[in-house]
Design an enzyme around this catalytic site. Structure first.
Site, PDB file in Angstrom:
ATOM      1  N   ARG A 125       0.813  -1.231   0.000  1.00  0.00           N
ATOM      2  CA  ARG A 125       0.000   0.000   0.000  1.00  0.00           C
ATOM      3  C   ARG A 125       0.843   1.276   0.000  1.00  0.00           C
ATOM      4  NH1 ARG A 125      -3.120  -2.819   3.979  1.00  0.00           N
ATOM      5  NH2 ARG A 125      -4.705  -4.069   2.926  1.00  0.00           N
ATOM      6  N   LYS A 185       2.016  11.381 -11.533  1.00  0.00           N
ATOM      7  CA  LYS A 185       1.258  10.408 -12.309  1.00  0.00           C
ATOM      8  C   LYS A 185       2.123   9.173 -12.532  1.00  0.00           C
ATOM      9  CE  LYS A 185      -2.106  13.085 -14.937  1.00  0.00           C
ATOM     10  NZ  LYS A 185      -2.596  13.407 -16.293  1.00  0.00           N
ATOM     11  N   GLU A 217       7.751  18.516 -25.527  1.00  0.00           N
ATOM     12  CA  GLU A 217       7.031  18.818 -24.283  1.00  0.00           C
ATOM     13  C   GLU A 217       7.454  20.173 -23.715  1.00  0.00           C
ATOM     14  OE1 GLU A 217       4.614  17.132 -22.601  1.00  0.00           O
ATOM     15  OE2 GLU A 217       4.605  15.171 -23.572  1.00  0.00           O
ATOM     16  N   LYS A 275       4.900  23.253 -14.828  1.00  0.00           N
ATOM     17  CA  LYS A 275       4.079  22.087 -14.506  1.00  0.00           C
ATOM     18  C   LYS A 275       3.722  22.087 -13.019  1.00  0.00           C
ATOM     19  CE  LYS A 275       3.253  17.242 -15.136  1.00  0.00           C
ATOM     20  NZ  LYS A 275       3.594  15.960 -15.747  1.00  0.00           N
ATOM     21  N   GLU A 311      -6.154  16.371 -11.218  1.00  0.00           N
ATOM     22  CA  GLU A 311      -6.704  16.636 -12.538  1.00  0.00           C
ATOM     23  C   GLU A 311      -8.218  16.661 -12.564  1.00  0.00           C
ATOM     24  OE1 GLU A 311      -4.448  14.975 -15.759  1.00  0.00           O
ATOM     25  OE2 GLU A 311      -6.177  14.986 -17.094  1.00  0.00           O
ATOM     26  N   ARG A 352      -5.466  21.051 -14.614  1.00  0.00           N
ATOM     27  CA  ARG A 352      -4.310  20.210 -14.919  1.00  0.00           C
ATOM     28  C   ARG A 352      -4.376  19.609 -16.324  1.00  0.00           C
ATOM     29  NH1 ARG A 352      -1.115  15.680 -11.289  1.00  0.00           N
ATOM     30  NH2 ARG A 352       0.124  14.909 -13.017  1.00  0.00           N
ATOM     31  N   ASN A 397      -2.172  18.447 -21.231  1.00  0.00           N
ATOM     32  CA  ASN A 397      -2.345  17.434 -22.275  1.00  0.00           C
ATOM     33  C   ASN A 397      -2.494  18.027 -23.667  1.00  0.00           C
ATOM     34  OD1 ASN A 397      -2.281  14.849 -20.891  1.00  0.00           O
ATOM     35  ND2 ASN A 397      -4.077  15.598 -19.800  1.00  0.00           N
ATOM     36  N   HIS A 439      -1.998  15.870 -26.669  1.00  0.00           N
ATOM     37  CA  HIS A 439      -1.867  14.486 -26.210  1.00  0.00           C
ATOM     38  C   HIS A 439      -3.017  13.591 -26.656  1.00  0.00           C
ATOM     39  CE1 HIS A 439       1.454  16.044 -23.945  1.00  0.00           C
ATOM     40  NE2 HIS A 439       1.687  14.896 -23.363  1.00  0.00           N
ATOM     41  N   HIS A 456      -1.811  10.557 -28.451  1.00  0.00           N
ATOM     42  CA  HIS A 456      -2.037   9.188 -27.984  1.00  0.00           C
ATOM     43  C   HIS A 456      -2.668   8.336 -29.082  1.00  0.00           C
ATOM     44  CE1 HIS A 456      -2.075  10.309 -23.399  1.00  0.00           C
ATOM     45  NE2 HIS A 456      -0.857  10.236 -23.896  1.00  0.00           N
ATOM     46  N   HIS A 490       6.793   9.323 -28.088  1.00  0.00           N
ATOM     47  CA  HIS A 490       5.721  10.094 -27.468  1.00  0.00           C
ATOM     48  C   HIS A 490       5.808  11.574 -27.836  1.00  0.00           C
ATOM     49  CE1 HIS A 490       2.787  11.370 -24.482  1.00  0.00           C
ATOM     50  NE2 HIS A 490       3.684  12.175 -23.943  1.00  0.00           N
TER      51      HIS A 490
END
Lengths: 361, 361
Positions: free
Chosen positions: A123, A145, A187, A229, A239, A243, A247, A250, A254, A267
């Site tokens: 955990r 993330k 980026e 950021k 998010e 936030r 993206n 993105h 993606h 990417h």
């Protein structure tokens, strides 16, 4: 150049520092002060481990931290739940307790997988990020993330999990292929587009030096990117709104990665093409003008980045791949669009016909 | 008896209510107000689904929530990462977005697996617990521990993840086997032992009524148990200290479960035997007296619970199984022991020889 910059990401009890500079990997004390137990597991990949693992091992040995290593295959296609399990298996076999620290040494994939493993092992155990690519230094360093891909979608399994610290060693770019440095710059350019017109101008001025590997410029670019950021994430850690502007490009990107097969387009390359598509759609709504398209396109091209999606991709392929993006709610595809240089918004209030025009363009 | 009790677990922005009463499953509004998106996935098991799934489905249908169902095999041996993956696969195939809600209908295993899936699907979606066993109502309802077992240890993979609400329907005990009700009472008795001497006395007084299924008494026992657990968890959400006292009897108990094979001894039964071992060791240190052993043993026996570990288990088997407990740090086995009735501590400062005597006794 020892520690050049220290940036503190302010997230209450989950706050942590990012150290930026050259040759930070050899600074034993830097890593030592963020390890709280007596053992660590270094997770790396087959590309990075031969270059930098020994330095980390040396640091850990010199301060008597018991340590194990796990070397993952290199590539987005290994960002899987199976890779996460392999980390957990090793932690259990080697009897790492919940005061153990997981150290991610590598690019975004290593950081995402190792961070996710750290978040769910017993955990949650401590986690230190040592990102070795420009992309991971300016992206995964901030925001916590972590996660892995699922055959039905990218990053569909994961957690928000903050590290103890991030050690961003600019020196690791010495061994970074030019194509990956450029992908990372996509980026960096994104941060200018969505948040900081001055930074965009600074990038136009210094793009050649950055591509040539100038350490001072690179450290500055990493710092500003992480600052932007951090400012966004501090306002919206999980998010729920703002936030999502991170993206930009993105959702399109993606889709490109998914359809072309993960790893064929990097990417950052997919994001570069995706940003140009977002700019195209923003222009079709009259929110920004052609001049910004020209400046963005010129800047990306100077970094040898693509400015359009692969010609073979159909609008239908885009729509299908974009339909399972995490940002979507109630079936509407949400997109990040530009309002002006330095200002972005997340919205599903765009003209669907214009989206089709962008996809067909 | 509609909502008999409402208990609010105070964890800042992660606070949530627990509703306790009879026939709560049929109260559409109760569940409706905690669903924020337009879709839900109900996770249940092969035992509970035939009994109660239809009521939940009816509630969801009547308030126009699109819903899917996933029925897991019943049993601790299915508390695995593979079960978690099956939930995530279904969520993706059925295109549940990140505003979807996962509803766990069943005992502790269903709650732990579904809650863990909720915590990692798209980095976290809403989660509602509908625990149908006494054990899960008094244990998993509070504290947000979710997770699955690994072949090398129980609960080794998981997350702290709080639900939107817990709906504890006492009526579901009507169909609960007597052996499982008793196993749940082991955890209820634990709360008296570690935190509340008066509650322990109340249990001695009412154990027969509880075993006979008296709804008023059961609702009261669930309420007090959840209150005690909430008070502990509110002080130490992520188990850095105090919270570990909730594990009285669990280190021994987990060893029994692991060695005997998960599912052969019920969790509550193993905990009952484990609590008697912790009491034995506490007595050997002179911290509590024989009278408490006699009272505890008598109370557990009235509930038809075991008061000693399986005769075939050797001290060596215990030590090996206990060595990989999550509470351990730096190789020392930490144990929860009693200082007096109603007061427990977590410690590794016990006499190892005395531990061996307890294991051999």
């Amino acid at each position: 150049m020892p520690i050049k910059h220290q940036l503190d990401v302010a997230l209450g009890e989950r706050s942590y520092p990012i150290y930026i500079g050259r040759d930070l990997l050899g600074q034993t004390q830097l890593i030592r002060q963020h390890i709280h137990g007596s053992s660590a597991l270094v997770v790396s990949n087959t590309t990075v481990a031969p270059l930098y693992l020994a330095r980390i091992q040396q640091s850990l040995a010199s301060c008597e931290i018991r340590h194990d290593e796990l070397i993952l295959e290199d590539g987005e296609q290994y960002k899987t739940l199976a890779a996460t399990e392999s980390i957990i298996d090793l932690l259990l076999r080697k009897r790492h307790d919940r005061r153990s620290t997981i150290i991610a040494l590598g690019g975004g994939v290593v950081g995402d997988v190792a961070g996710f493993a750290a978040s769910i092992y017993q955990r949650g155990v401590n986690f230190i990020q040592v990102p070795t690519t420009l992309l991971s230094q300016v992206d995964s360093s901030v925001g916590g993330k972590t996660g892995v891909n699922h055959p039905l979608g990218k990053n569909m399994i994961g957690a928000f999990y903050q590290p103890q610290c991030v050690i961003a060693d600019i020196g690791s770019f010495d061994t970074l292929p030019a194509r990956e440095l450029a992908a990372g710059l996509a980026e960096v350019i994104k941060y200018g587009l969505i948040y900081d017109a001055d930074f965009f101008g600074w990038l136009e001025q210094h793009i050649d030096g950055l591509l040539a590997g100038d350490s001072e410029l690179l450290a500055q670019a990493v710092l500003i990117s992480c600052q932007i950021k951090a400012r966004v994430v501090e306002q919206d850690e999980r998010e729920s709104g703002l936030r999502a502007i991170l993206n930009l490009g993105h959702t399109f990107g993606h889709a490109i990665e998914a359809v072309m097969g993960y790893g064929n387009w990097l990417h950052g390359e997919a994001v570069a093409a995706g940003m140009m598509m977002a700019i195209d759609l923003s222009i079709r709504h009259g929110w920004i003008d052609e001049q910004l398209r020209a400046r963005s396109s010129a800047l990306l091209q100077r970094a040898a980045l693509p400015t359009a999606p692969p010609v073979e991709m159909t609008p239908q392929q885009f729509l299908e791949a974009m339909a399972i993006d995490k940002k979507n709610v109630g079936g509407r595809i949400k997109l990040v669009l530009l309002r002006e240089l330095g200002s972005a918004c997340i919205t599903d209030e765009y003209d669907h016909d214009k989206l089709l025009q962008t996809l067909a363009a």
